[in-house]
Design an enzyme around this catalytic site. Sequence first.
Site, PDB file in Angstrom:
ATOM      1  CD  GLU A  72      -3.071  -0.933   0.266  1.00  0.00           C
ATOM      2  OE1 GLU A  72      -2.913  -0.155  -0.699  1.00  0.00           O
ATOM      3  OE2 GLU A  72      -4.091  -1.583   0.463  1.00  0.00           O
ATOM      4  CG  HIS A  90      -4.568   0.947   5.327  1.00  0.00           C
ATOM      5  ND1 HIS A  90      -5.950   1.027   5.288  1.00  0.00           N
ATOM      6  CD2 HIS A  90      -4.239  -0.164   4.628  1.00  0.00           C
ATOM      7  CE1 HIS A  90      -6.422   0.006   4.573  1.00  0.00           C
ATOM      8  NE2 HIS A  90      -5.400  -0.727   4.176  1.00  0.00           N
ATOM      9  CG  HIS A  92      -7.394  -4.462   6.763  1.00  0.00           C
ATOM     10  ND1 HIS A  92      -6.868  -5.533   6.090  1.00  0.00           N
ATOM     11  CD2 HIS A  92      -7.059  -3.365   6.027  1.00  0.00           C
ATOM     12  CE1 HIS A  92      -6.232  -5.117   5.004  1.00  0.00           C
ATOM     13  NE2 HIS A  92      -6.339  -3.798   4.946  1.00  0.00           N
ATOM     14  CG  HIS A 152      -9.229  -2.037   1.803  1.00  0.00           C
ATOM     15  ND1 HIS A 152      -8.486  -1.798   0.668  1.00  0.00           N
ATOM     16  CD2 HIS A 152      -8.328  -2.379   2.760  1.00  0.00           C
ATOM     17  CE1 HIS A 152      -7.207  -2.025   0.913  1.00  0.00           C
ATOM     18  NE2 HIS A 152      -7.081  -2.361   2.190  1.00  0.00           N
TER      19      HIS A 152
END
Length: 207
Positions: A72, A90, A92, A152
């Site tokens: 990413e 980031h 999840h 996501h």
Amino acid sequence: MWDLRRELCEYGRRAADLGLVIGTSGNLSVRKGDLVAVTPSGVALDRLRPEDCPIVDIEGRLVEGDSRPSSETPMHLAVYASTGAQAVVHTHSVFATVVATTMTELPPIHYNALLLGGAVRVAPYATYGTPELAENVRAALTGKQGALLANHGGVTIGPTLEKAFEATRLLEWLCEVYVRALGVGTPAVLSEEQLAAVVERALNPPG
């Protein structure tokens, strides 16, 4: 950059301990000048060592380290190129992913949403690690400190890794409150006037 690599390890462990990531999912980065320290691909965040974290330049070229940068990384670099952020987180996380799978926007059901810029946009789905995802996230973050990624997870930014991480915790909390509120009834959404009143009070506290 060694201190930034250590910081990535610290917040990577915290993300895992808080259940914001599972396994090798999720990634973090922090910028210093034209260099970015980023978590590596394929390594669980709770097992990171500073030497595992590669350094790339703002074009994505590997400058230091033997590990492959997170898949990413293009998303992180796109965010740095279009915002004043110095750190990107980031994850999840469960509730952020639930909302990102079912909605196009997380409405401001609590005034603390203002800390992320108000309503949180959901970036359209694109395959992870692609220029399309990077562009979608960049657009969703315009004027915001956080965004959701359809089907996501979530992403937050900040002037430091600590602040970006706290924004991630806030985003997950807001998503959890919304999801749990749906189990009771229809969540009330704060109006623009109500949010403006919160800003006014914060800028001009009584007394």
